[in-house]
Write a protein that holds these residues in place. Structure first.
Motif, PDB file in Angstrom:
ATOM      1  N   VAL A  39       0.732  -0.965   0.005  1.00 29.67           N
ATOM      2  CA  VAL A  39       0.203  -0.048   0.178  1.00 29.67           C
ATOM      3  C   VAL A  39       0.222   1.480   0.210  1.00 29.67           C
ATOM      4  N   LEU A  40       2.330   1.908   0.218  1.00 30.59           N
ATOM      5  CA  LEU A  40       2.887   2.716   1.108  1.00 30.59           C
ATOM      6  C   LEU A  40       3.798   2.938  -0.330  1.00 30.59           C
ATOM      7  N   ALA A  41       3.620   1.686  -0.957  1.00 30.26           N
ATOM      8  CA  ALA A  41       4.898   1.839  -2.494  1.00 30.26           C
ATOM      9  C   ALA A  41       3.754   2.443  -3.478  1.00 30.26           C
ATOM     10  N   ASN A  42       2.617   1.726  -3.349  1.00 30.41           N
ATOM     11  CA  ASN A  42       2.004   2.615  -4.317  1.00 30.41           C
ATOM     12  C   ASN A  42       1.329   3.857  -4.284  1.00 30.41           C
ATOM     13  N   MET A  43       0.777   3.686  -2.931  1.00 30.59           N
ATOM     14  CA  MET A  43       0.205   5.435  -3.152  1.00 30.59           C
ATOM     15  C   MET A  43       1.621   6.631  -2.879  1.00 30.59           C
ATOM     16  N   ALA A  44       3.069   6.062  -2.598  1.00 30.01           N
ATOM     17  CA  ALA A  44       4.141   6.572  -2.939  1.00 30.01           C
ATOM     18  C   ALA A  44       4.307   6.899  -4.954  1.00 30.01           C
ATOM     19  N   ASN A  45       4.157   6.030  -5.678  1.00 29.23           N
ATOM     20  CA  ASN A  45       3.979   6.483  -6.861  1.00 29.23           C
ATOM     21  C   ASN A  45       2.980   7.142  -6.860  1.00 29.23           C
ATOM     22  N   ILE A  46       1.691   6.912  -6.464  1.00 26.56           N
ATOM     23  CA  ILE A  46       0.575   7.806  -7.391  1.00 26.56           C
ATOM     24  C   ILE A  46       1.064   9.298  -6.612  1.00 26.56           C
ATOM     25  N   MET A  47       1.284   9.320  -5.369  1.00 27.45           N
ATOM     26  CA  MET A  47       1.517  10.927  -5.428  1.00 27.45           C
ATOM     27  C   MET A  47       3.156  11.006  -6.353  1.00 27.45           C
ATOM     28  N   PHE A  48       3.820  10.633  -6.508  1.00 29.90           N
ATOM     29  CA  PHE A  48       4.763  10.504  -7.160  1.00 29.90           C
ATOM     30  C   PHE A  48       4.532  11.797  -8.952  1.00 29.90           C
ATOM     31  N   ILE A  49       3.739  11.168  -8.920  1.00 27.48           N
ATOM     32  CA  ILE A  49       2.990  11.240 -10.634  1.00 27.48           C
ATOM     33  C   ILE A  49       2.264  12.296 -10.519  1.00 27.48           C
ATOM     34  N   HIS A  56       3.156  13.926 -16.000  1.00 25.15           N
ATOM     35  CA  HIS A  56       1.172  13.458 -16.392  1.00 25.15           C
ATOM     36  C   HIS A  56       1.188  13.301 -18.411  1.00 25.15           C
ATOM     37  N   LYS A  57       1.771  11.762 -18.241  1.00 27.07           N
ATOM     38  CA  LYS A  57       1.734  10.743 -19.635  1.00 27.07           C
ATOM     39  C   LYS A  57       1.593  10.161 -19.551  1.00 27.07           C
ATOM     40  N   PRO A  58       1.273  10.027 -20.477  1.00 29.64           N
ATOM     41  CA  PRO A  58      -0.360   8.164 -21.360  1.00 29.64           C
ATOM     42  C   PRO A  58       0.451   6.982 -20.397  1.00 29.64           C
ATOM     43  N   TYR A  60       2.648   7.718 -17.556  1.00 33.98           N
ATOM     44  CA  TYR A  60       2.526   7.373 -15.931  1.00 33.98           C
ATOM     45  C   TYR A  60       1.003   7.228 -15.654  1.00 33.98           C
ATOM     46  N   LEU A  61       0.368   7.900 -16.565  1.00 33.04           N
ATOM     47  CA  LEU A  61      -1.545   7.553 -15.867  1.00 33.04           C
ATOM     48  C   LEU A  61      -1.387   6.375 -15.893  1.00 33.04           C
ATOM     49  N   LEU A  62      -1.671   5.416 -16.351  1.00 36.35           N
ATOM     50  CA  LEU A  62      -1.023   3.599 -16.487  1.00 36.35           C
ATOM     51  C   LEU A  62      -0.822   3.114 -15.528  1.00 36.35           C
ATOM     52  N   ILE A  63       0.692   3.685 -15.204  1.00 30.49           N
ATOM     53  CA  ILE A  63       1.036   3.226 -13.833  1.00 30.49           C
ATOM     54  C   ILE A  63       0.276   3.835 -13.062  1.00 30.49           C
ATOM     55  N   CYS A  64       0.279   4.949 -13.181  1.00 29.03           N
ATOM     56  CA  CYS A  64      -0.823   5.998 -11.383  1.00 29.03           C
ATOM     57  C   CYS A  64      -2.163   4.411 -11.376  1.00 29.03           C
ATOM     58  N   ASN A 138      -3.336  12.144 -23.047  1.00 28.99           N
ATOM     59  CA  ASN A 138      -4.017  12.391 -21.614  1.00 28.99           C
ATOM     60  C   ASN A 138      -5.398  11.400 -21.924  1.00 28.99           C
ATOM     61  N   THR A 139      -6.145  11.883 -22.325  1.00 28.79           N
ATOM     62  CA  THR A 139      -7.563  12.715 -22.579  1.00 28.79           C
ATOM     63  C   THR A 139      -8.121  10.532 -22.980  1.00 28.79           C
ATOM     64  N   ARG A 140      -6.908  10.085 -24.107  1.00 30.67           N
ATOM     65  CA  ARG A 140      -7.333   9.074 -24.549  1.00 30.67           C
ATOM     66  C   ARG A 140      -7.247   7.917 -23.694  1.00 30.67           C
ATOM     67  N   VAL A 141      -6.234   8.395 -22.800  1.00 29.56           N
ATOM     68  CA  VAL A 141      -5.613   6.747 -21.425  1.00 29.56           C
ATOM     69  C   VAL A 141      -6.716   6.842 -20.221  1.00 29.56           C
TER      70      VAL A 141
END
Length: 312
Positions: A39-49, A56-58, A60-64, A138-141
């Protein structure tokens, strides 16, 4: 005796999947640590992005989105298992059990969908690097992400619609949390028909997304053959992180959902271990793989650590 006379009114389920476990505390602590790290690692990824506009690219949106799916997936069952093993709370209400079943299977389906779209992202990025931002915006993603969540919910909706009308002859679950197989086995009907129906749906999701990923890899490998050595190294590096995530997700999923329908017999303990590994494994591996293998996220981590070191 008719089903109506044999059935009971179930308001709570008893989770009995860990009854034969010899060291429940040790297993509970291991699951707790793994869950918190995931949970902490995934939240960190989300916060970084989210916090860095350059990300804010396709891709990284997919990683998020994958990080959100991982949090939902592991949170669907881990707290229940931790409560049973460490706090001795082995009951769950009927409604909570149905919600847990839905969220767990939603996470399973979404993992497959997101990994398939990420394979498409890598295919376009490698074969059409100059047209990448034309094909994937980004919109299409975001639209594609909403479609994936909708389709996954449609698949999951079948489960409560099937379970709710059925009479229950037991309130004791054989497994470690509320998944479809555990709840169906408490009903007064022959479960094989329902297992086969769900297996068909799961097979289509797993098989078609896996085939799509394999075809994407084939397209990339054919393109790489025609590239220079430096380009081959760079392309191979971008695929390794995705390949690790694919292996960790699909291997236990195929064994648990597909192979068992074709004669592979698992003991209760083996199935328990496989399910727990299928939940915790990808959710822990995915964020660390993308943190360590994605240049921009890795650079951001180094800057944060360097800043803290400067303050010290």
């Amino acid at each position: 005796m008719s089903l109506q006379n044999a059935s009971i009114n179930v308001t709570h389920f008893i989770i009995g999947g860990f009854d034969t476990l010899s060291r429940p505390i040790a297993v509970g602590v291991a699951i707790l640590i793994t869950y918190l790290l995931a949970v902490l690692a995934n939240m960190a990824n989300i916060m970084f992005i989210i916090s860095d506009k350059r990300l804010h690219k396709p891709m990284y949106l997919l990683i998020c989105n994958l990080a959100i799916v991982d949090i939902v997936y592991t949170s669907s069952s881990s707290p229940t298992m931790i409560a049973v093993l460490l706090a001795g709370v082995n009951t769950i209400s009927y409604v909570e059990c149905l919600i847990q079943m839905c969220v767990f299977n939603l996470g399973t389906a979404m993992e497959s969908f997101v990994l398939a779209v990420m394979a498409l992202d890598r295919l376009i990025a490698i074969i059409y690097p100059f047209q990448y931002h034309t094909y994937l915006t980004n919109t299409r993603v975001l639209v594609l992400t909403l479609i994936m969540w909708f389709v996954a919910w449609c698949f999951v909706f079948y489960m409560p619609a099937t379970v709710v009308p059925l009479p229950h002859c037991s309130s004791r679950l054989k497994y470690s949390f509320c998944d479809f197989a555990a709840i169906i086995r408490t009903t007064c009907v022959n479960p094989e028909k329902y297992f086969n129906e769900v297996a068909i749906g799961a097979f289509f999701i797993l098989f078609f997304t896996f085939v799509f990923i394999c075809l994407s890899y084939c397209g990339i490998l054919l393109f790489v053959k025609l590239s220079s050595n430096n380009e081959k190294k760079k392309m191979g590096s971008t695929l390794v992180s995705h390949l690790i995530c694919v292996i960790v997700h699909y291997c236990p999923a195929f064994v648990r959902v597909i192979f068992t329908r074709f004669g592979v017999v698992l003991t209760l303990e083996e199935r328990q271990g496989l399910v727990i590994g299928a939940v915790l494994g990808p959710c822990l591996v995915n964020p660390f793989v993308y943190c360590l293998r994605t240049k921009e996220i890795k650079q951001k981590l180094f800057k944060i650590f360097k800043k803290f070191h400067t303050y010290d």
